[in-house]
Design a protein around this motif. Structure first.
Motif, PDB file in Angstrom:
ATOM      1  N   ARG A   1      82.268  29.924  36.807  1.00  0.00           N
ATOM      2  CA  ARG A   1      81.701  29.589  35.414  1.00  0.00           C
ATOM      3  C   ARG A   1      81.164  28.306  35.136  1.00  0.00           C
ATOM      4  O   ARG A   1      81.552  27.416  35.895  1.00  0.00           O
ATOM      5  CB  ARG A   1      83.175  30.120  34.446  1.00  0.00           C
ATOM      6  CG  ARG A   1      83.702  31.573  34.632  1.00  0.00           C
ATOM      7  CD  ARG A   1      84.815  31.595  33.448  1.00  0.00           C
ATOM      8  NE  ARG A   1      85.487  32.587  33.891  1.00  0.00           N
ATOM      9  CZ  ARG A   1      86.632  32.905  33.390  1.00  0.00           C
ATOM     10  NH1 ARG A   1      87.382  32.249  32.648  1.00  0.00           N
ATOM     11  NH2 ARG A   1      87.294  34.112  33.934  1.00  0.00           N
ATOM     12  N   GLY A   2      80.248  28.234  34.192  1.00  0.00           N
ATOM     13  CA  GLY A   2      79.589  27.274  34.037  1.00  0.00           C
ATOM     14  C   GLY A   2      78.614  26.953  34.821  1.00  0.00           C
ATOM     15  O   GLY A   2      77.944  27.644  35.757  1.00  0.00           O
ATOM     16  N   ARG A   3      77.946  25.714  34.713  1.00  0.00           N
ATOM     17  CA  ARG A   3      76.742  25.047  35.435  1.00  0.00           C
ATOM     18  C   ARG A   3      76.955  24.951  36.947  1.00  0.00           C
ATOM     19  O   ARG A   3      78.069  24.625  37.308  1.00  0.00           O
ATOM     20  CB  ARG A   3      76.579  23.895  34.751  1.00  0.00           C
ATOM     21  CG  ARG A   3      75.180  23.153  35.114  1.00  0.00           C
ATOM     22  CD  ARG A   3      74.858  22.085  34.100  1.00  0.00           C
ATOM     23  NE  ARG A   3      75.621  20.869  34.387  1.00  0.00           N
ATOM     24  CZ  ARG A   3      75.259  20.103  35.293  1.00  0.00           C
ATOM     25  NH1 ARG A   3      74.333  20.545  36.153  1.00  0.00           N
ATOM     26  NH2 ARG A   3      76.076  19.004  35.316  1.00  0.00           N
ATOM     27  N   CYS A   4      75.911  25.162  37.800  1.00  0.00           N
ATOM     28  CA  CYS A   4      76.139  24.899  39.006  1.00  0.00           C
ATOM     29  C   CYS A   4      74.879  23.819  39.548  1.00  0.00           C
ATOM     30  O   CYS A   4      73.984  24.184  39.246  1.00  0.00           O
ATOM     31  CB  CYS A   4      75.847  26.349  40.007  1.00  0.00           C
ATOM     32  SG  CYS A   4      77.218  27.623  39.731  1.00  0.00           S
ATOM     33  N   ALA A   5      75.668  22.821  40.192  1.00  0.00           N
ATOM     34  CA  ALA A   5      74.696  21.850  40.716  1.00  0.00           C
ATOM     35  C   ALA A   5      74.288  22.308  42.181  1.00  0.00           C
ATOM     36  O   ALA A   5      74.730  22.052  43.208  1.00  0.00           O
ATOM     37  CB  ALA A   5      75.280  20.509  40.758  1.00  0.00           C
ATOM     38  N   TRP A   6      73.248  23.200  42.247  1.00  0.00           N
ATOM     39  CA  TRP A   6      72.534  23.567  43.561  1.00  0.00           C
ATOM     40  C   TRP A   6      72.176  22.775  44.694  1.00  0.00           C
ATOM     41  O   TRP A   6      72.469  22.915  45.606  1.00  0.00           O
ATOM     42  CB  TRP A   6      71.604  24.932  43.257  1.00  0.00           C
ATOM     43  CG  TRP A   6      72.466  25.877  42.641  1.00  0.00           C
ATOM     44  CD1 TRP A   6      72.282  26.443  41.449  1.00  0.00           C
ATOM     45  CD2 TRP A   6      73.022  26.962  43.376  1.00  0.00           C
ATOM     46  NE1 TRP A   6      73.044  27.834  41.407  1.00  0.00           N
ATOM     47  CE2 TRP A   6      73.596  28.105  42.675  1.00  0.00           C
ATOM     48  CE3 TRP A   6      73.535  27.209  44.936  1.00  0.00           C
ATOM     49  CZ2 TRP A   6      74.317  29.250  43.179  1.00  0.00           C
ATOM     50  CZ3 TRP A   6      74.118  28.265  45.303  1.00  0.00           C
ATOM     51  CH2 TRP A   6      74.632  29.126  44.379  1.00  0.00           C
ATOM     52  N   MET A   7      71.303  21.710  44.174  1.00  0.00           N
ATOM     53  CA  MET A   7      70.854  20.933  45.193  1.00  0.00           C
ATOM     54  C   MET A   7      72.016  19.957  45.664  1.00  0.00           C
ATOM     55  O   MET A   7      72.268  19.772  46.852  1.00  0.00           O
ATOM     56  CB  MET A   7      70.013  19.785  44.423  1.00  0.00           C
ATOM     57  CG  MET A   7      68.635  20.625  44.029  1.00  0.00           C
ATOM     58  SD  MET A   7      67.916  21.565  45.383  1.00  0.00           S
ATOM     59  CE  MET A   7      67.351  20.323  46.747  1.00  0.00           C
ATOM     60  N   VAL A   8      73.154  19.708  44.997  1.00  0.00           N
ATOM     61  CA  VAL A   8      74.264  18.955  45.492  1.00  0.00           C
ATOM     62  C   VAL A   8      75.085  20.125  46.438  1.00  0.00           C
ATOM     63  O   VAL A   8      75.392  19.481  47.421  1.00  0.00           O
ATOM     64  CB  VAL A   8      75.303  18.639  44.222  1.00  0.00           C
ATOM     65  CG1 VAL A   8      76.496  17.992  44.902  1.00  0.00           C
ATOM     66  CG2 VAL A   8      74.648  17.731  43.226  1.00  0.00           C
TER      67      VAL A   8
END
Length: 172
Positions: A138-145
């Motif tokens: 749930r919530g935002r995903c920091a894909w590059m991290v």
């Protein structure tokens, strides 16, 4: 779309998630050795080598389950950046063994063996499970991290699994 199905979830706390993961890995390890018990007997009925291998992998199951459970909880409950790093580390732990197998076979020039397919499947499954669990949070995903952490962790995981597999344990 949470995990609340009316059943208590051990993943609600970091300790509960770690305990659940330890139980799962120890059960899988125990089943593996139970199923291979007849094949593990040495001439004369010697159980020593099999028991040493069982103890070795059970200790690794306890350590690995503790780490994987804590990481799984972080993926689910922590902020976007911490969850991304936790998912990347999970990716390396799950895919590292498969990557080590594939790399070793390709470097030694023996990719025709059946182990190449097994290693590739193991690496792909680890990457898929970690990516899927991160994408479902749930919530935002920091894909590059996540991608950066996964690349670093997969490299470290492959090196760690090569070291683990090099320990001379008689048995399985």
């Amino acid at each position: 779309m949470g995990l609340d199905h009316g059943f208590p979830s051990p993943a609600r706390t970091r300790r509960g998630a770690a305990a659940a993961a330890v139980i799962v890995l120890c059960t899988a390890t125990g089943c593996y050795y139970w199923l291979n018990l007849p094949g593990g007997l040495r001439p004369g009925g010697e159980f020593g080598p099999l028991l040493r291998a069982f103890a070795y992998w059970m200790l690794l199951s306890i350590a690995g389950g503790t780490v994987l459970g804590a990481l799984a909880h972080a993926v689910r409950a922590d902020g976007a950046r911490r969850a991304a790093v936790a998912a990347g580390l999970t990716c390396g732990l799950l895919a590292g063994a498969g990557i080590a197998i594939v790399t070793t076979l390709l470097v030694t020039g023996d990719p025709a063996r059946g182990e190449l397919g097994q290693g590739t499947l193991q690496a792909a499954a680890g990457i898929a499970v970690a990516t899927w669990s991160f994408a479902r949070r749930r919530g935002r995903c920091a894909w590059m991290v996540y991608v950066g952490a996964a690349l670093a962790a997969c490299t470290a995981g492959a090196l760690a699994w090569s070291a683990i597999e090099s320990v001379p344990i008689i048995g399985f």
